[in-house]
Design an enzyme around this catalytic site. Sequence first.
Site, short mmCIF file in Angstrom:
data_model
loop_
_atom_site.label_atom_id
_atom_site.label_comp_id
_atom_site.label_asym_id
_atom_site.label_seq_id
_atom_site.Cartn_x
_atom_site.Cartn_y
_atom_site.Cartn_z
N CYS A 3 0.88 -1.39 0.47
CA CYS A 3 0.13 -0.34 0.28
C CYS A 3 0.69 1.16 0.26
O CYS A 3 1.45 1.25 0.70
CB CYS A 3 -0.88 0.17 1.67
SG CYS A 3 -2.21 1.54 1.58
N CYS A 6 0.18 3.97 2.79
CA CYS A 6 1.02 3.26 4.02
C CYS A 6 2.56 3.09 4.15
O CYS A 6 3.33 3.74 5.37
CB CYS A 6 0.54 1.53 4.24
SG CYS A 6 -0.68 1.19 5.11
N HIS A 45 -4.14 1.26 7.93
CA HIS A 45 -4.51 1.24 7.33
C HIS A 45 -5.88 1.27 7.06
O HIS A 45 -6.23 -0.06 7.83
CB HIS A 45 -3.91 0.20 6.11
CG HIS A 45 -4.11 0.10 5.42
ND1 HIS A 45 -3.71 0.60 3.85
CD2 HIS A 45 -5.22 -0.94 4.45
CE1 HIS A 45 -4.97 -0.54 2.64
NE2 HIS A 45 -5.48 -1.21 3.52
N ASN A 85 -12.58 10.51 -2.10
CA ASN A 85 -13.15 9.34 -3.11
C ASN A 85 -13.11 7.86 -2.00
O ASN A 85 -12.44 7.22 -1.81
CB ASN A 85 -12.23 9.54 -4.20
CG ASN A 85 -11.96 10.73 -4.84
OD1 ASN A 85 -13.20 11.95 -5.58
ND2 ASN A 85 -11.49 11.40 -5.59
N GLY A 91 -14.04 7.57 -8.52
CA GLY A 91 -12.45 7.77 -8.40
C GLY A 91 -11.39 7.12 -7.59
O GLY A 91 -10.20 7.97 -7.61
N THR A 93 -8.37 5.46 -6.74
CA THR A 93 -7.06 4.65 -7.50
C THR A 93 -6.20 4.60 -6.30
O THR A 93 -5.74 3.93 -6.33
CB THR A 93 -6.27 5.78 -8.31
OG1 THR A 93 -5.89 6.44 -7.40
CG2 THR A 93 -7.19 5.95 -9.19
N HIS A 96 -6.50 3.15 0.26
CA HIS A 96 -5.69 3.83 1.82
C HIS A 96 -6.74 5.07 2.20
O HIS A 96 -6.46 6.01 1.49
CB HIS A 96 -4.30 3.92 2.02
CG HIS A 96 -4.00 3.88 3.47
ND1 HIS A 96 -3.25 3.60 3.86
CD2 HIS A 96 -4.66 5.43 4.17
CE1 HIS A 96 -3.07 3.86 4.80
NE2 HIS A 96 -3.54 4.40 5.07
N HIS A 98 -8.25 8.40 2.31
CA HIS A 98 -7.46 9.92 2.58
C HIS A 98 -8.19 11.03 1.66
O HIS A 98 -8.97 10.70 1.13
CB HIS A 98 -6.10 9.98 0.79
CG HIS A 98 -6.83 8.91 0.18
ND1 HIS A 98 -6.61 8.10 -0.64
CD2 HIS A 98 -6.97 10.17 -1.61
CE1 HIS A 98 -7.39 8.11 -1.71
NE2 HIS A 98 -7.18 8.89 -2.35
P1 AMP Z 1 -8.12 9.11 -5.25
O1 AMP Z 1 -8.03 8.95 -7.12
O2 AMP Z 1 -8.95 10.20 -4.94
O3 AMP Z 1 -7.15 7.78 -4.85
O4 AMP Z 1 -6.51 10.07 -4.39
C1 AMP Z 1 -4.99 9.58 -4.89
C2 AMP Z 1 -4.28 10.81 -4.86
O5 AMP Z 1 -2.86 10.04 -4.82
C3 AMP Z 1 -4.15 11.30 -6.36
O6 AMP Z 1 -4.87 12.27 -6.65
C4 AMP Z 1 -2.58 11.14 -6.56
O7 AMP Z 1 -1.92 12.08 -7.82
C5 AMP Z 1 -1.91 10.77 -5.66
N1 AMP Z 1 -0.63 10.57 -5.08
C6 AMP Z 1 -0.34 9.01 -5.61
N2 AMP Z 1 0.40 8.77 -5.35
C7 AMP Z 1 1.19 9.69 -4.71
C8 AMP Z 1 2.50 9.78 -3.85
N3 AMP Z 1 3.70 9.00 -4.17
N4 AMP Z 1 3.42 10.65 -3.63
C9 AMP Z 1 1.79 12.23 -3.39
N5 AMP Z 1 0.75 11.84 -4.23
C10 AMP Z 1 0.46 10.17 -4.77
ZN ZN Z 2 -2.22 1.68 3.30
#
Ligand code: AMP
Ligand code: ZN
Length: 112
Positions: A3, A6, A45, A85, A91, A93, A96, A98
């Site tokens: 993850c 994580c 997590h 999301n 949306g 992706t 975890h 956030h």
């Molecule tokens: P979501 O699409 O709502 O799951 O948001 C995931 C977010 O994580 C996206 O806006 C990505 O740009 C961001 N993201 C993915 N990997 C990283 C990373 N290593 N550091 C900072 N942001 C990231």
């Molecule tokens: Zn996690």
Amino acid sequence: MECIFCKIANGEIKSDVVFKDEKIVIFKDLNPEAPTHLLAIPKEHIESAEKITSINSAIVAHIFEKISELKNDLKLQEGFRVVTNCGEAAGQTVKHLHFHILSGRKLDWPPG
Ligand code: AMP
Ligand code: ZN
């Protein structure tokens, strides 16, 4: 555990951290959608908003308390949006929990 958040939380993967304490990390989104685009995550997590229960929900309050407390430091004075999301259709992706914190431009409503 594969993850990415994580790994960010435990320092295995580098990120641009703007705040952390024993429970949460707030860091800059890699692909910002606004002049200020931060992500606030619990270190624990939790897969998504639909996995929040009476057992773990205090972390959500903690995140919102910190956002409010750090409003000036995080440059959110002119207004901001906090969004999470939940599920692929919404949306999500990274699986975890956030919270996106967006600020620094006029934010349209409703979001797409
Ligand atoms: P979501 O699409 O709502 O799951 O948001 C995931 C977010 O994580 C996206 O806006 C990505 O740009 C961001 N993201 C993915 N990997 C990283 C990373 N290593 N550091 C900072 N942001 C990231
Ligand atoms: Zn996690």
